[in-house]
Scaffold this motif. Structure first.
Motif, PDB file in Angstrom:
ATOM      1  N   SER A 796       0.851  -1.188   0.000  1.00  0.00           N
ATOM      2  CA  SER A 796       0.000   0.000   0.000  1.00  0.00           C
ATOM      3  C   SER A 796       0.888   1.239   0.000  1.00  0.00           C
ATOM      4  CB  SER A 796      -0.921   0.000   1.229  1.00  0.00           C
ATOM      5  OG  SER A 796      -0.147  -0.037   2.426  1.00  0.00           O
ATOM      6  N   SER A 819      -9.615   5.943  -2.955  1.00  0.00           N
ATOM      7  CA  SER A 819      -9.697   4.497  -2.739  1.00  0.00           C
ATOM      8  C   SER A 819     -10.726   4.223  -1.663  1.00  0.00           C
ATOM      9  CB  SER A 819      -8.348   3.933  -2.296  1.00  0.00           C
ATOM     10  OG  SER A 819      -8.487   2.575  -1.922  1.00  0.00           O
ATOM     11  N   ILE A 836      -3.375   3.286   1.388  1.00  0.00           N
ATOM     12  CA  ILE A 836      -4.180   3.072   0.177  1.00  0.00           C
ATOM     13  C   ILE A 836      -3.626   1.865  -0.562  1.00  0.00           C
ATOM     14  CG2 ILE A 836      -4.910   4.067  -2.010  1.00  0.00           C
ATOM     15  CD1 ILE A 836      -4.647   6.811  -0.765  1.00  0.00           C
ATOM     16  N   GLU A 840      -5.469  -0.592  -6.159  1.00  0.00           N
ATOM     17  CA  GLU A 840      -6.714   0.127  -6.367  1.00  0.00           C
ATOM     18  C   GLU A 840      -6.496   1.512  -6.981  1.00  0.00           C
ATOM     19  OE1 GLU A 840      -8.925   0.336  -2.781  1.00  0.00           O
ATOM     20  OE2 GLU A 840      -9.222  -1.843  -2.589  1.00  0.00           O
ATOM     21  N   VAL A 841      -5.251   1.993  -7.044  1.00  0.00           N
ATOM     22  CA  VAL A 841      -5.041   3.370  -7.528  1.00  0.00           C
ATOM     23  C   VAL A 841      -3.858   3.420  -8.467  1.00  0.00           C
ATOM     24  CG1 VAL A 841      -5.993   4.388  -5.421  1.00  0.00           C
ATOM     25  CG2 VAL A 841      -3.543   3.913  -5.571  1.00  0.00           C
TER      26      VAL A 841
END
Length: 885
Positions: A796, A819, A836, A840-841
């Protein structure tokens, strides 16, 4: 596991006994050189006390060197020329001066009987006769007894009849003619010995005669008579017959004095008594025509003398006990200092064996003790103290040599008890106050007595032949000290092997006497807990930890020696105390390190890192499991491992009096470096840790800053090219510049050695370590290189924003917009952090979202960072703690 025997074995050949001895002796001499002030004070102490004795002696001599203490002299015109010549002698002396006069030709004196003075003569209590003491008219009492009472009575009848035979002889020669009379004297012979003043002064000179009818003599049981001390003589004829004369003569001791302080000894006139009883026996056997004439007596010739008092002999035992014992606290402090600073362990871990340490340390202590006492005796002899000059120097040497060996043995013994110098010194003072060194004082006292008597009598002091004297205790003292020396030295060595750290004392078969309870408790604990503990560990182990254990099992099965360090299910359990449960510090650790690898141990305080390293370097014995260093087991082959091992402990173990260069020279010699190689290695080490310039390497370590001491400890761990190095938080206390330089040194050093490093600096671990292990609660939680760990535990990004507190809700909305699974991890005064998930990003999406948010509220600062090693450490540690709970 088999150890390596090939020619390319990474183990350096262990230094020989001579090399280790040379290194230790050089270190000791360097240490002694740094203590020059203490040495001067130590040597000055006996000189000061001896000087005080000399001053006291001079003052006493000045008082004794007065006319009243010398033979009397008078100025006489001996040649009739009007010139006065000084003439000295007895007739010019007073009663006090006569002792000092020379008597080259003593006069002849008639033999006299010694009789008690009237006030001391026998008188039965509560009898009319007792009043004679008041009037001083009591007669002299002579007692006799014997097994053959008839023979004893006959002999004494002749004895008394001989006393009454006083022929009318014209006196020609005084000494010869008067000897035919039985004369008695009550003069105190302590003053004038055989020179009877009654011939000149009018003092009573008794014509001894019988005061009773000799036919009514009755034998007595002599020892039972209370009046014996007041009688003149008593005769015990024992088993005497006409064929055998065997007589004990008991004499009156009224005038006997202690000649040490009361002048010359009393000379009891027993010879006349012996002569009388002998003639009585001859008359029984041969008749009255046979007798032994006793014409005269005379003293031995006497030189002139002077009244003297030798204070060195009187006060010497007390003063010299202090002097000889002064070296004892110095020896004990030296030994306890090395123990307190863990220097003994440090030397052992760098290859110094027990035998060289004991022999050289003992020899070093013996050398300085011999030099000390030799200087003491030499100085005392040079300044003229009779205590040293009169007594045989060889006996003094044997006595002092025996005692200093005993003193060294006691120092080694006590050093096993104390762990701090201040404690040892405090307890030692109390012991010395309560328990004086009786053997030392007794020996010094004997020397003092013999030198005092020798000085007074004009003879020598103690000689070897005097050891057989019944009242001389020197022989017993030498035997006692010799036996104690041997026994205490052996016992000290045993205790050192038994209880000192790092000696594998638990393997000693006699230790069960001390640890029996703990052994039983540990055995029960292992039987009931080990299976359960192992099961728990297996259940929570991560795949990387499992793979490491499988690798260790494979290496052991293949008897491989390619790896530098192999830890096989190493476990350490500390027994619980005071009702607390046992502490499982290390839980079955399996680890394999290759040559040239640096492995970093990360973990919170109390995780078990220090326990693991302590087992690897020999400070602790494992409860179970084993570990191998290039094929050598830590269980029973630590002596071989020490020769190729370097250690930088968490706390600096240095001699404060030695310089940095002297430290490196000492440890370099222990690692078998010699001549040019040694000097070059020391120079390179000092340069590498920035201690070479400005003469820093030649300053005493006690004057170093904390960072300089740390750098020196790292240099010590690396000198001699050790193949396994343990660095326990090596950069603690260093400034950034010195830390970076030290990192470069360690990084260069790991190319040809295996290094285990513990640190709390994630930056240091990431820069130096090829692999890392996070250690929590006694077990390894994960193993891998820094990138692998960050990838595995840090999937992350860390999103950080700082705004005003009124906009905090909008920041949280922004994070969830980027996110939906964003997780807040930090919040304080407008600053918030979010994790995060990377999958996902996209980074570009984050930048775009922040730019749009700036249009709606003010963003003071923001950032997007990848997961750091510190984040991984915190995450793993928290996870392990939560599982334990």
């Amino acid at each position: 596991m088999e150890e390596m025997d090939s020619a390319d074995s990474p183990h350096r050949r262990a230094s020989s006994f001579a090399t280790q001895s040379n290194a230790l002796m050089r270190k000791n001499l360097a240490f002694q050189k740094r203590n020059i002030k203490t040495n001067i004070c130590t040597v000055s102490f006996p000189i000061l006390l001896c000087a005080i004795l000399v001053i006291i002696q001079k003052l006493v001599d000045s008082q004794l060197d007065k006319p009243e203490n010398k033979c009397g002299c008078r100025c006489i015109d001996t040649n009739g020329n009007g010139r006065c010549d000084q003439v000295c002698g007895v007739k010019y002396s007073t009663k006090d001066q006569i002792y000092a006069c020379a008597i080259p030709e003593p006069p002849e004196w008639p033999p006299l009987l010694q009789v008690p003075r009237p006030e001391f003569r026998a008188a039965k209590e509560n009898s009319p006769k007792e009043s004679c003491r008041k009037t001083q008219t009591c007669p002299v009492t002579v007692l006799f007894t014997g097994k053959n009472r008839a023979f004893a009575t006959e002999a004494m009848q002749i004895f008394f009849s001989n006393i009454q035979k006083n022929p009318n002889t014209k006196l020609g020669n005084l000494s010869t003619d008067l000897s035919q009379f039985i004369l008695g004297s009550d003069t105190d012979t302590r003053l004038l010995n055989f020179a009877e003043t009654a011939f000149f002064s009018g003092r009573p000179l008794y014509n001894v005669q019988s005061n009773c009818d000799t036919s009514s003599l009755t034998p007595f049981n002599i020892p039972a008579l209370e009046i014996f001390d007041a009688s003149e003589n008593a005769y015990d004829f024992l088993n005497s017959t006409t064929n055998n004369l065997n007589v004990d003569i008991w004499y009156n001791s009224t005038y006997m004095k202690n000649f040490f302080f009361g002048g010359p000894p009393s000379l009891v006139r027993l010879v006349r008594s012996v002569n009388l009883v002998t003639n009585a026996f001859l008359e029984i056997v041969k008749g009255s025509s046979v007798k032994i004439p006793f014409k005269f007596i005379k003293e031995m010739p006497k030189p002139s003398s002077q009244v003297s008092l030798d204070f060195s002999s009187l006060l010497g035992p007390l003063f010299f006990t202090w002097i000889v014992e002064l070296i004892f606290p110095i020896l004990l402090t030296y030994l306890v200092y090395e123990k307190e600073k863990s220097l003994r362990i440090m030397m052992k871990m760098h290859g110094l064996g027990d035998i060289p340490y004991w022999i050289i340390s003992y020899g070093y202590f013996l050398l300085i003790s011999i030099i000390y006492v030799l200087l003491f005796v030499l100085f005392g002899s040079l300044i003229g103290l009779k205590y040293f000059a009169l007594n045989d120097h060889s006996i003094q040497f044997v006595f002092l040599f025996t005692y200093i060996n005993l003193q060294i043995a006691v120092s080694f013994l006590l050093s096993t008890i104390f762990s701090k110098v201040k404690t040892a010194q405090g307890v030692l003072i109390i012991i010395l106050e309560l328990i004086p060194a009786f053997s030392l004082f007794r020996g010094l006292y004997e020397f003092g007595q013999y030198s005092f008597i020798g000085n007074y009598m004009g003879t020598s002091g103690m000689q070897w032949k005097n050891l057989n004297d019944s009242e001389n205790g020197m022989k017993e003292v030498l035997i006692i000290m010799g036996v104690e020396w041997c026994l205490l030295l052996l016992f000290s060595y045993y205790l050192d092997k038994l209880i000192s750290v790092g000696n594998r004392s638990e393997k000693n078969p006699l230790l069960f006497l001390q640890l029996l309870r703990n052994k039983i408790k540990l055995t029960f604990t292992r039987q009931n807990q080990q299976g359960q503990d192992s099961k728990v560990v297996i259940e929570v182990e991560k795949p990387d930890v499992i793979r490491e254990r499988e690798l260790v099992e494979k290496l052991l099965a293949d008897h491989s020696t390619d790896f530098a360090i192999i830890s096989d299910k190493l476990q350490k359990v500390y027994p619980g105390q005071d009702g607390n449960p046992d502490k499982l510090a290390v839980q079955g650790l399996s680890l394999a390190l290759q040559h040239g690898e640096c492995f970093g141990f990360l973990g919170p305080n109390g995780a078990g890192k220090t326990s693991f390293i302590s087992m690897m370097i020999g400070l602790l014995s494992p409860t179970s499991g084993n570990a191998y260093v290039y094929g050598h087991s830590i269980q029973n082959q630590m002596d071989k491992i020490y020769s190729s091992m370097g250690v930088c402990p968490q706390h600096d173990m240095l001699w404060e009096m030695l310089t940095g260069r002297e430290h490196l020279l000492f440890y370099g010699r222990l690692k078998n470096l010699k001549a040019h190689d040694l000097l070059q290695a020391v120079e390179d080490s000092l340069r590498s840790v920035n201690l070479f310039f400005d003469g820093v390497g030649d300053k005493q370590a006690g004057k170093y800053s904390g960072g300089m001491k740390r750098r020196l400890s790292v240099a010590i761990s690396l000198i001699g090219d050790p193949k396994v190095v343990y660095l326990d938080e090596p950069s603690t206390g260093l400034d950034p510049s010195s830390r970076n330089q030290l990192w470069k040194v360690v990084k260069d050093a790991k190319r040809n050695r295996a290094i285990i490093l513990t640190t709390h600096s994630m930056e240091e671990a990431e820069f130096l370590c090829d692999r890392l292990g996070i250690f929590v609660g006694g077990s390894m939680q994960c193993i891998g290189n820094p990138k692998q760990l960050k990838a595995r535990y840090g999937g992350s990004y860390v999103f950080t924003l700082t705004t005003s507190q009124s906009d905090e809700q909008q920041v949280e909305n922004l994070a969830h917009l980027i996110s939906p699974n964003a997780k807040k991890t930090y919040h304080l005064s407008g600053t918030q952090k979010f994790e995060i998930p990377k999958q996902e990003v996209k980074i570009s999406d984050v930048f775009q979202a922040v730019e749009e948010a700036k249009k709606r509220f003010t963003i003071q600062a923001w950032g997007l960072a990848d997961t750091s090693l510190e984040d991984v450490f915190i995450k793993v540690a928290k996870g392990a703690d939560s599982f334990d709970v």
